[in-house]
Design a protein around this motif. Structure first.
Motif, short mmCIF file in Angstrom:
data_model
loop_
_atom_site.label_atom_id
_atom_site.label_comp_id
_atom_site.label_asym_id
_atom_site.label_seq_id
_atom_site.Cartn_x
_atom_site.Cartn_y
_atom_site.Cartn_z
N PHE A 35 0.84 -1.21 0.00
CA PHE A 35 0.00 0.00 0.00
C PHE A 35 0.87 1.25 0.00
N ILE A 36 1.84 1.30 0.91
CA ILE A 36 2.72 2.47 1.00
C ILE A 36 3.50 2.65 -0.30
N CYS A 167 -16.38 1.06 -4.40
CA CYS A 167 -15.48 -0.10 -4.40
C CYS A 167 -15.33 -0.68 -3.00
N VAL A 168 -15.19 0.19 -2.01
CA VAL A 168 -15.09 -0.29 -0.63
C VAL A 168 -16.34 -1.07 -0.24
N GLY A 169 -17.50 -0.54 -0.60
CA GLY A 169 -18.74 -1.24 -0.30
C GLY A 169 -18.80 -2.60 -0.98
N GLY A 170 -18.29 -2.67 -2.20
CA GLY A 170 -18.33 -3.93 -2.94
C GLY A 170 -17.54 -5.03 -2.27
N ILE A 258 -8.41 -6.83 -1.93
CA ILE A 258 -7.97 -5.53 -1.41
C ILE A 258 -6.71 -5.07 -2.12
N LEU A 259 -5.81 -6.02 -2.39
CA LEU A 259 -4.58 -5.68 -3.11
C LEU A 259 -4.91 -5.11 -4.49
N LEU A 260 -5.82 -5.75 -5.21
CA LEU A 260 -6.16 -5.31 -6.55
C LEU A 260 -6.92 -3.99 -6.55
N VAL A 261 -7.90 -3.87 -5.67
CA VAL A 261 -8.80 -2.71 -5.72
C VAL A 261 -8.22 -1.51 -4.99
N VAL A 262 -7.67 -1.73 -3.80
CA VAL A 262 -7.20 -0.62 -2.97
C VAL A 262 -5.73 -0.29 -3.23
N VAL A 263 -4.89 -1.30 -3.12
CA VAL A 263 -3.45 -1.06 -3.22
C VAL A 263 -3.04 -0.66 -4.63
N LEU A 264 -3.57 -1.37 -5.64
CA LEU A 264 -3.21 -1.07 -7.02
C LEU A 264 -4.26 -0.19 -7.71
N GLY A 265 -5.52 -0.44 -7.44
CA GLY A 265 -6.58 0.23 -8.17
C GLY A 265 -6.77 1.69 -7.84
N ASN A 266 -6.77 2.05 -6.55
CA ASN A 266 -7.04 3.44 -6.18
C ASN A 266 -5.98 4.41 -6.66
N PRO A 267 -4.68 4.18 -6.43
CA PRO A 267 -3.70 5.16 -6.90
C PRO A 267 -3.60 5.24 -8.42
N SER A 268 -4.03 4.19 -9.13
CA SER A 268 -3.96 4.21 -10.59
C SER A 268 -5.28 4.60 -11.23
N ALA A 288 -7.61 -0.80 -16.62
CA ALA A 288 -8.07 -2.19 -16.59
C ALA A 288 -8.65 -2.60 -15.25
N LEU A 289 -8.59 -1.74 -14.24
CA LEU A 289 -9.08 -2.06 -12.91
C LEU A 289 -10.38 -1.31 -12.63
N PRO A 290 -11.25 -1.83 -11.78
CA PRO A 290 -12.55 -1.20 -11.54
C PRO A 290 -12.49 0.27 -11.09
N PRO A 291 -11.59 0.67 -10.16
CA PRO A 291 -11.59 2.08 -9.78
C PRO A 291 -11.30 3.02 -10.95
N GLY A 292 -10.31 2.67 -11.78
CA GLY A 292 -9.99 3.52 -12.92
C GLY A 292 -11.12 3.60 -13.92
N ALA A 293 -11.71 2.45 -14.26
CA ALA A 293 -12.83 2.45 -15.20
C ALA A 293 -14.01 3.22 -14.63
N GLY A 294 -14.23 3.10 -13.33
CA GLY A 294 -15.35 3.81 -12.70
C GLY A 294 -15.15 5.31 -12.67
N VAL A 295 -13.95 5.75 -12.31
CA VAL A 295 -13.68 7.20 -12.24
C VAL A 295 -13.81 7.84 -13.62
N TRP A 296 -13.22 7.20 -14.63
CA TRP A 296 -13.31 7.74 -15.99
C TRP A 296 -14.78 7.89 -16.42
#
Length: 353
Positions: A35-36, A167-170, A258-268, A288-296
């Motif tokens: 995460f860090i 995403c957190v809720g999911g 959590i690794l995919l969505v929070v650690v990698l997905g949120n900052p990208s 290619a990750l849900p947070p990025g696709a969702g924000v766009w």
């Protein structure tokens, strides 16, 4: 160790940390450090890289200007000549260009068109790069935001926080559904019920998020029902993926989610810093990750009339479908593995049997 000594050892707390617990703690430490590293790696030094800049200039200077802008140190811009200002505006509104430079052929003061709704940090970064480049040519530039963020949406970050919340809720909903039955394997029937509950939760979660962001806070505009549908899809995609990972990997699968969505997905995700400002790794994985696709998609709905959302919606749909299918497959595999002969209890003897 004798049985008495073993019992004394356990009673004294000597067995409080099992080997399984120790491995999980090590896993938590690894996720924490990841995460860090991920957030600092993505955010510690944002610089524009190949931001798409439409260039409107007279034919006699257009080629040379494009070459100079493309050749700036670090390659911050990807200059693309267009025939006129109307084309440049169309490209920005359809999210094909990040900004546009309109050269004044009769003077030395040019105009830069930006889209604050796509991210305030990107508009500011492009403005700084173009201003320096213009100053080197003894010219100046005036910036106009043709797609500004809403008054309640500082630096266009509301879409990012909204999608992060979804995403957190999911993954939390999926985690609760997965562990609520303890160590019991998910049978196909149980997996189907969980997916049904997740679908209902996703619809309610999407609606709640849109109500909070607008009209309660008036932080993000756009079509209410389109955002609601997006929210439901984001929550279900993340939740279904979490259920699938848990189905194959057990509790470790929740950590992987959590690794995919929070650690990698949120900052990208392109939230605080849109894609052209992120380092190559995060810029590549983000879409290619849900947070990025969702924000766009959320920003496109809010500020760009729903343009350029086909790709991101396909990404979210792929996560949702894959998560659903793999959840059912894992339940069938587990059910087959744990299946044994059915035991029918013998009825008791007596007149009341």
């Amino acid at each position: 160790m004798s049985q008495a000594s073993h019992l004394s050892y356990r009673a004294g707390g000597g067995g409080a940390v099992t080997r399984r617990a120790a491995l999980l703690v090590i896993g938590v430490l690894a996720v924490q450090l990841a995460f860090i590293a991920s957030y600092l790696g993505a955010f510690h030094r944002p610089q524009p890289h190949r931001a798409d800049l439409a260039v409107v200039a007279p034919a006699q200077v257009r080629g040379e200007l494009v070459r100079k802008l493309d050749g700036l140190p670090g390659r911050p811009l990807d200059a693309d000549p267009v025939p006129d200002e109307a084309t440049a505006v169309h490209r920005i509104r359809h999210r094909e260009s990040d900004a546009a430079l309109v050269v004044d052929p009769r003077g030395t003061r040019d105009r830069l068109l930006v889209a604050g709704g796509a991210g305030g940090s990107l508009a500011q970064a492009v403005e700084q790069v173009v201003t320096r480049a213009e100053r080197a040519e003894r010219r100046s530039v005036t910036t106009t935001d043709i797609v500004p963020a809403g008054r309640g949406d500082a630096r266009a970050l509301s879409a990012f926080y909204l999608v992060v919340g979804w995403c957190v809720g999911g993954y939390l909903c999926a985690a609760v559904l997965a562990i609520s039955a303890g160590a019991r394997a998910a049978t196909p029937r149980r997996a189907t019920v969980r997916l049904g509950v997740l679908a209902l939760y996703s619809a309610v979660s999407g609606l709640g998020g849109v109500i909070i962001v607008n009209p309660v806070l008036d932080a993000l505009g756009g079509n209410f029902f389109a955002l609601w549908g997006l929210g439901a899809l984001v929550v279900f995609a993340v939740g279904a993926a979490t259920l699938a990972l848990q189905g194959f990997l057990g509790v470790v699968g929740i950590g992987v989610a959590i690794l995919l969505v929070v650690v990698l997905g949120n900052p990208s995700a392109g939230g605080a810093y849109p894609y052209p400002l992120l380092p190559g790794f995060w810029r590549t994985i983000g879409p290619a990750l849900p947070p990025g696709a969702g924000v766009w998609t959320a920003r496109s709905i809010a500020y760009f009339r729903g343009n350029a959302v086909t790709g991101p919606l396909l990404v979210l749909s792929a996560w949702a479908v894959a998560g659903t299918v793999l959840t059912l497959v894992s339940s069938m595999l587990r059910g087959h593995t744990h299946q044994g002969p059915e035991l029918i209890p013998r009825a008791p003897d007596g007149p009341y049997a």
